[in-house]
Design an enzyme around this catalytic site. Sequence first.
Site, PDB file in Angstrom:
ATOM      1  N   GLY A 235      41.718  31.802  33.912  1.00 44.35           N
ATOM      2  CA  GLY A 235      41.342  31.960  32.506  1.00 44.35           C
ATOM      3  C   GLY A 235      42.015  30.896  31.651  1.00 44.35           C
TER       4      GLY A 235
ATOM      5  CB  SER B 199      38.248  27.914  29.816  1.00 46.29           C
ATOM      6  OG  SER B 199      38.028  29.303  29.790  1.00 46.29           O
TER       7      SER B 199
ATOM      8  CE1 TYR C 261      43.625  43.816  28.385  1.00 45.14           C
ATOM      9  CE2 TYR C 261      45.419  44.918  27.256  1.00 45.14           C
ATOM     10  CZ  TYR C 261      44.781  43.760  27.622  1.00 45.14           C
ATOM     11  OH  TYR C 261      45.297  42.550  27.251  1.00 45.14           O
TER      12      TYR C 261
END
Length: 242
Positions: A8, A10, A153
């Site tokens: 991740g 980016s 989460y």
Amino acid sequence: MKYAMITGGSRGIGRAIALRIARQGYHVVINYRSNSDAANEVVKMIEEEGGQASLLQFDVANKEEVRKAISSWHESHDGQCIEILVNNAGIRKDNLMVWMTDEEWDDVLDIHLGGFFTVTTEVLKKMIRNKYGRIVNVVSLSGIKGMAGQTNYSAAKAGVIAASKSLAQEISRKNITVNCVAPGFIKTEMTEDIDEAQWKTFIPARRFGTADEVASVVDFLCKKEASYITGEVISVNGGLYT
Ligand code: NAP
């Protein structure tokens, strides 16, 4: 050349981490799932600073894709090893547990906890052989104290914290450290839908944090001199939870 992989990498926190690790002299392998424009932009930013970076696209939740991508990376980089792994890729699919769907539960668990397992095991064997490594997992305040609307989460992040502590004990003697960084509210696309004006009143620092404030802690834990810190969770949350 020394290599680091950021999942991740980016956007958001991962992008800030990639920029900092590249400044340590590492060639940064930037993983992303779908936003190739954003990923290419990070490579460009690193190259403009004189650093080196490349892309490795895969969905961290897809075991087959992860294993194929990382094993072909190893094949094309004979004798090279990923010295730094930052497990950062993540999403939110919030809902009260009473309304939560199987999909919302599974997607979040598969990306955070499943992704941590698959990516780390794929990188770990060579790291152990190399007798050096730094693994940092980006977790969350939610995985420490829980947060209404985030049972999926919180469970995923708490799972990564517990797994990191166990893994740290398994591989400390191989010169590999495993730590977690737990951000509070950080300004990225992930928190775009959260009203800062409303939530900042609960934060002692009275503001959301920046991606770079998280990245600087990850950057430190990835350095050689952080060699005696392992199995730790460092919070970066403006004093929200102590
Ligand atoms: P973000 O701005 O939404 O960026 C998420 C990154 O993860 C993107 O690079 C995205 O790639 C990548 N990603 C998502 N799902 C993926 C998958 N299945 N496979 C591979 N890559 C995937 O999020 P962020 O705020 O920077 O969050 C980064 C990490 O910090 C996450 O683990 C998050 O849980 C944690 N965190 C964030 C906050 C916060 O307040 N922002 C607080 C606590 C913890 P694409 O660009 O291809 O979509």
